[in-house]
Design a protein around this motif. Sequence first.
Motif, PDB file in Angstrom:
ATOM      1  N   THR A   1       0.853  -1.190   0.000  1.00 16.99           N
ATOM      2  CA  THR A   1       0.000   0.000   0.000  1.00 16.99           C
ATOM      3  C   THR A   1       0.880   1.228   0.000  1.00 16.99           C
ATOM      4  N   ARG A   2       0.470   2.173  -0.812  1.00 24.33           N
ATOM      5  CA  ARG A   2       1.268   3.399  -0.924  1.00 24.33           C
ATOM      6  C   ARG A   2       0.605   4.494  -0.126  1.00 24.33           C
ATOM      7  N   GLU A   3       1.424   5.297   0.486  1.00 21.41           N
ATOM      8  CA  GLU A   3       0.938   6.367   1.332  1.00 21.41           C
ATOM      9  C   GLU A   3       0.899   7.647   0.489  1.00 21.41           C
ATOM     10  N   THR A   4      -0.164   8.403   0.628  1.00 16.08           N
ATOM     11  CA  THR A   4      -0.287   9.628  -0.154  1.00 16.08           C
ATOM     12  C   THR A   4       0.335  10.797   0.599  1.00 16.08           C
ATOM     13  N   THR A   5       1.141  11.612  -0.095  1.00 13.65           N
ATOM     14  CA  THR A   5       1.600  12.858   0.540  1.00 13.65           C
ATOM     15  C   THR A   5       0.657  13.990   0.139  1.00 13.65           C
ATOM     16  N   VAL A   6       0.797  14.441  -1.104  1.00 15.58           N
ATOM     17  CA  VAL A   6      -0.060  15.536  -1.542  1.00 15.58           C
ATOM     18  C   VAL A   6      -1.271  14.970  -2.253  1.00 15.58           C
ATOM     19  N   GLU A   7      -2.397  15.593  -1.977  1.00 22.28           N
ATOM     20  CA  GLU A   7      -3.582  15.211  -2.713  1.00 22.28           C
ATOM     21  C   GLU A   7      -4.351  16.482  -3.073  1.00 22.28           C
ATOM     22  N   ALA A   8      -4.752  16.568  -4.330  1.00 23.44           N
ATOM     23  CA  ALA A   8      -5.621  17.658  -4.761  1.00 23.44           C
ATOM     24  C   ALA A   8      -6.977  17.041  -5.045  1.00 23.44           C
ATOM     25  N   LYS A   9      -8.022  17.657  -4.471  1.00 26.10           N
ATOM     26  CA  LYS A   9      -9.363  17.117  -4.680  1.00 26.10           C
ATOM     27  C   LYS A   9     -10.192  18.133  -5.439  1.00 26.10           C
ATOM     28  N   ALA A  10     -10.505  17.815  -6.683  1.00 29.21           N
ATOM     29  CA  ALA A  10     -11.380  18.658  -7.511  1.00 29.21           C
ATOM     30  C   ALA A  10     -10.997  20.126  -7.447  1.00 29.21           C
ATOM     31  N   VAL A  11      -9.697  20.392  -7.640  1.00 26.96           N
ATOM     32  CA  VAL A  11      -9.217  21.767  -7.523  1.00 26.96           C
ATOM     33  C   VAL A  11      -9.489  22.551  -8.804  1.00 26.96           C
TER      34      VAL A  11
ATOM     35  N   LYS B   1       0.313  24.376 -15.112  1.00 24.39           N
ATOM     36  CA  LYS B   1       1.251  23.632 -14.263  1.00 24.39           C
ATOM     37  C   LYS B   1       1.717  24.477 -13.085  1.00 24.39           C
ATOM     38  N   THR B   2       2.162  25.698 -13.396  1.00 22.40           N
ATOM     39  CA  THR B   2       2.643  26.578 -12.330  1.00 22.40           C
ATOM     40  C   THR B   2       1.523  26.896 -11.352  1.00 22.40           C
ATOM     41  N   THR B   3       0.332  27.124 -11.886  1.00 25.65           N
ATOM     42  CA  THR B   3      -0.801  27.447 -11.024  1.00 25.65           C
ATOM     43  C   THR B   3      -1.066  26.309 -10.044  1.00 25.65           C
ATOM     44  N   LEU B   4      -0.999  25.066 -10.519  1.00 29.26           N
ATOM     45  CA  LEU B   4      -1.234  23.925  -9.629  1.00 29.26           C
ATOM     46  C   LEU B   4      -0.145  23.864  -8.549  1.00 29.26           C
ATOM     47  N   LEU B   5       1.100  24.068  -8.947  1.00 25.93           N
ATOM     48  CA  LEU B   5       2.192  24.073  -7.963  1.00 25.93           C
ATOM     49  C   LEU B   5       1.984  25.172  -6.932  1.00 25.93           C
ATOM     50  N   ARG B   6       1.589  26.355  -7.412  1.00 26.89           N
ATOM     51  CA  ARG B   6       1.388  27.484  -6.497  1.00 26.89           C
ATOM     52  C   ARG B   6       0.237  27.216  -5.527  1.00 26.89           C
ATOM     53  N   CYS B   7      -0.755  26.468  -5.987  1.00 24.20           N
ATOM     54  CA  CYS B   7      -1.850  26.087  -5.088  1.00 24.20           C
ATOM     55  C   CYS B   7      -1.342  25.131  -4.008  1.00 24.20           C
TER      56      CYS B   7
ATOM     57  N   ALA C   1       1.803  24.974  -2.948  1.00 23.70           N
ATOM     58  CA  ALA C   1       2.725  25.705  -2.079  1.00 23.70           C
ATOM     59  C   ALA C   1       1.997  26.711  -1.198  1.00 23.70           C
ATOM     60  N   GLY C   2       0.825  27.152  -1.644  1.00 21.37           N
ATOM     61  CA  GLY C   2       0.058  28.118  -0.860  1.00 21.37           C
ATOM     62  C   GLY C   2       0.194  29.546  -1.349  1.00 21.37           C
ATOM     63  N   PHE C   3       0.851  29.763  -2.481  1.00 19.47           N
ATOM     64  CA  PHE C   3       0.974  31.125  -3.008  1.00 19.47           C
ATOM     65  C   PHE C   3      -0.311  31.553  -3.697  1.00 19.47           C
ATOM     66  N   GLU C   4      -1.141  30.574  -3.993  1.00 22.32           N
ATOM     67  CA  GLU C   4      -2.398  30.826  -4.690  1.00 22.32           C
ATOM     68  C   GLU C   4      -3.424  29.976  -3.974  1.00 22.32           C
ATOM     69  N   SER C   5      -4.628  30.513  -3.769  1.00 20.11           N
ATOM     70  CA  SER C   5      -5.612  29.642  -3.139  1.00 20.11           C
ATOM     71  C   SER C   5      -6.626  29.213  -4.194  1.00 20.11           C
ATOM     72  N   PRO C   6      -6.944  27.924  -4.209  1.00 19.69           N
ATOM     73  CA  PRO C   6      -7.861  27.421  -5.228  1.00 19.69           C
ATOM     74  C   PRO C   6      -9.234  28.081  -5.108  1.00 19.69           C
ATOM     75  N   SER C   7      -9.896  28.286  -6.242  1.00 17.06           N
ATOM     76  CA  SER C   7     -11.252  28.840  -6.211  1.00 17.06           C
ATOM     77  C   SER C   7     -12.223  27.807  -5.657  1.00 17.06           C
ATOM     78  N   VAL C   8     -12.008  26.547  -6.039  1.00 18.79           N
ATOM     79  CA  VAL C   8     -12.789  25.451  -5.461  1.00 18.79           C
ATOM     80  C   VAL C   8     -11.852  24.282  -5.218  1.00 18.79           C
ATOM     81  N   GLY C   9     -12.306  23.346  -4.377  1.00 16.71           N
ATOM     82  CA  GLY C   9     -11.537  22.140  -4.130  1.00 16.71           C
ATOM     83  C   GLY C   9     -10.643  22.265  -2.912  1.00 16.71           C
ATOM     84  N   THR C  10      -9.987  21.168  -2.561  1.00 15.53           N
ATOM     85  CA  THR C  10      -9.130  21.157  -1.375  1.00 15.53           C
ATOM     86  C   THR C  10      -7.779  20.559  -1.705  1.00 15.53           C
ATOM     87  N   ILE C  11      -6.793  20.989  -0.937  1.00 11.71           N
ATOM     88  CA  ILE C  11      -5.444  20.435  -1.025  1.00 11.71           C
ATOM     89  C   ILE C  11      -5.173  19.748   0.304  1.00 11.71           C
TER      90      ILE C  11
END
Lengths: 267, 352
Positions: free
Chosen positions: B2-12, B49-55, B57-67
Motif C-alpha cells: 500500500t502506498r501512502e499519499t503525501t499531496v492530494e488535490a481534490k477537484a481543484v 502547471k505553475t498554477t497547480l504548484l502554487r496552489c 505551495a500556498g501562493f495561490e488559493s484554489p477557487s474550489v476544491g481542497t489540497i
Amino acid sequence: MSDRSFSVARVPGFATIAVTAFVLLYLPILTMVGYSFNASTSVSEWGGFSLQWYRLAWENETVKAATARSLIIASFAAVISTAVATMAALGTTRRGSFRGQTPIYVMINTPLMVPEIVTAVALLILFGVVRQVTGYQGLGYLILAHSAFCIPFAYLPIRARLEGMDLTLETAAADLYATPWATFRRITLPILTPGIMAGAMLAFVISLDDVIITEFVKSAGQDTLPTYMLGALRRQLTPEVNALSTALLALTVMLLTAFFLTTRKRN
Amino acid sequence: MTRETTVEAKAVGKTFGHGTSAFRALDNVSIRIDRGEFFTLLGPSGCGKTTLLRCIAGFESPSVGTILLSGRDITAEPPNRRPVNTVFQSYALFPHLTVTQNVAFGLEMLGRPKAQVAATVARMLALVKLEAFAGRKPAQLSGGQQQRVALARALAPAPEVLLLDEPLSALDLKLRKEMQSELKRLQHETGITFVFVTHDQEEALTMSDRVGVMSAGKLLQVGTPREIYNNPVSRFVADFIGETNFLPGVARGGVVRLASGEAVAERVANGPVTVAVRPEQVRIAAAGTRGIPALVARCVYFGTDTHVHMTLEGGVEVVARVQSPPSGDAGFAPGAKVVVLFAPDSVQVLDD
Ligand SMILES: Nc1ncnc2c1ncn2[C@@H]1O[C@H](COP(=O)(O)OP(=O)(O)OP(=O)(O)O)[C@@H](O)[C@H]1O
Ligand SMILES: [Mg+2]
C-alpha cells in the motif's frame, strides 16, 4: 566605424556649448572658493592667501548656533521624511496597478513641482494659526516643514530600488517559513537599505540647503546657516560668507558622493 | 504494497479574474501523489502547471476544491506554515545573503537550534557539492551552481514535498543532463517527494516515477512513463508525448479497419476512430508481401535513425523510424513502392 545613429556630439558647436555650460556652472563656484581664502577685506580684490575668514566664522557664536540648528533640522527631517517615504514606496510599489495609483503618485511628488514660495506662504499661515493656539515656539515647525518637502526626494531612490527588486524573493522567503514580518525584516529591508540610505542623504542635503521655506517659517533667533548667510549678505558682503558657502559646499559634495557610491554599489 | 499519499488535490479549480475576463486556469484537477515519488507535471505552456504548484505551495488559493498534505486539509494555510518547499524557476536566491545563509534561512525561520542549523547546512552543501562556495554571494556563482544552492535551500528544512517549477529550463543542454541525474540522485538520497514541472516530454519520461499530462487546465492522464507513452488516452496525449502517426479508421463488427481496408485492431464499439502508431513500431517490407501498400515520399536522416515518410492510398502520411545503416542511405528511394506493417500490440485506437 559604421555607427550612423544620431550623435549630439557631432552637431556643430557642440564643444563650444558644452565648454560654456561647464564654465558657467563651475567658474562662479571656483571664484567663490578662491576668494574665501582671500586676506583682503574686499570681496573682489585679491590680498593674498589667508584662513582668517574661516577662523572668523569658526569663532562666531551666531554662525555656530545656526550651523547646529541646520544640522539638527536636517537630521530630523532626513529621518522623518525617509521613514514616511519608505512606507509610501512600500505602499505604492508592492502590487499591480490599483485604483487611485496616479493621483497618489502625483500627490507624493507634488512638492517637487509646486513653487517653493507658495509652500512657504502656506506654511507661514498655517503655523501662524498653530502658534497662536498652542503658544509653541520651538524648532518643531521647521523640522515639520523640512520633513514635508524632503519626502519626495527621499521617495524617489527608495521607489527605484523597490521596483528593481524581484518579488519572488518575498515569495521564496514565505515558502521557507518566514512570517510576513520576518520576510520584511530579513529580506525586503536589507535589499532596500541602499535606497533608504540614498533617500536619507538626499533629504539631508535638500534640508540643509533650504532658504525660502525656512525664511518664512522660522521665528526670531531661529536662523539656519543659509538664512544667516542671507542675512549677513544683506548687511555687508564679506568673505566670511564665501568661507561659509565653501564649507557648506564641501559638506554637500561629500554627502552627494556618498549618495552616488551607495546607489552605484548595487551592480 | 500500500502506498501512502503525501499531496492530494481534490477537484481543484482556479479561476483568475471576474465576469467576462474570467479565465479558468485549473479545471477540476484531482491528483494523489505518493510519498517518496518523483512525480512530473507535463504540459504545454499556459496549461496551468505553475498554477497547480502554487496552489500546493500556498501562493495561490484554489477557487474550489481542497489540497491535502498527508491527509490533513491545508487549503487555508499560508505558505509559511506548509511543510512544502519550492525550487523557483528563477532560483530566487537572496542576493544579500551568502550561500550558507541562503541554505540556513528556512531552518532559522523554523527556529532550529544554531548547532543543528550549522550541521544541516554543511550536510546540504555536501549533498549538492558546494562546500567550496559556502561564503560566496549568489551573484558570484554560475547558473548551475545557483541552481544547486536553490535545491539545497529548499531541501534543508526536509519538507514533505519539494516542488520544482521548470528548474532546468535556464540551463544549457549539457548542464541540464547533468542536473537531471543530480536531481534523481538527490531525490533518491533524501527520499523526499518531488513534484517536478516541465514541458520537455523527454525529461518527463526519463526522470519520473509517474507523469501527469495537463492541457488547458485539465489533468488528462496520470501514469508511469511507459503507460503514458504506450497507452495514451487521447490524441492530445499521444501527440504531446513523442511522435505518433495518426490514421483515420472505422470500427465495425468488432474490427478496426483503415481506409485501405486493412484490419489493424479489435474494438467493440462501432464508429469512426483514430489509429495511433509510434514511428518505431512501423515496419517496412517489399511490395507484394502482406501489408498496407505505400509510396516512399522522402527520407530524413537523424544520425542513429532515419525517418522514412510514406503516403498510403488516400494520401495519409505515415512515418517509420528505422535504424540508419552503417554506410549509405536507408535504401528507400523516393517513389519506391513498399508495404508497411504495424508491430503486434503497437496500435492504439483513440476515439475521434
Ligand atoms: N495571476 C494571474 N492572473 C490571470 N491569469 C493568470 C494568472 N496566473 C496565471 N494565469 C493564466 O493561467 C494560465 C496558466 O498559467 P500557468 O502559469 O499555470 O501556466 P504554465 O503551465 O505554468 O505555463 P508555462 O509552461 O508557460 O510556465 C495561463 O493562461 C495564464 O495566463
Ligand atoms: Mg509555469
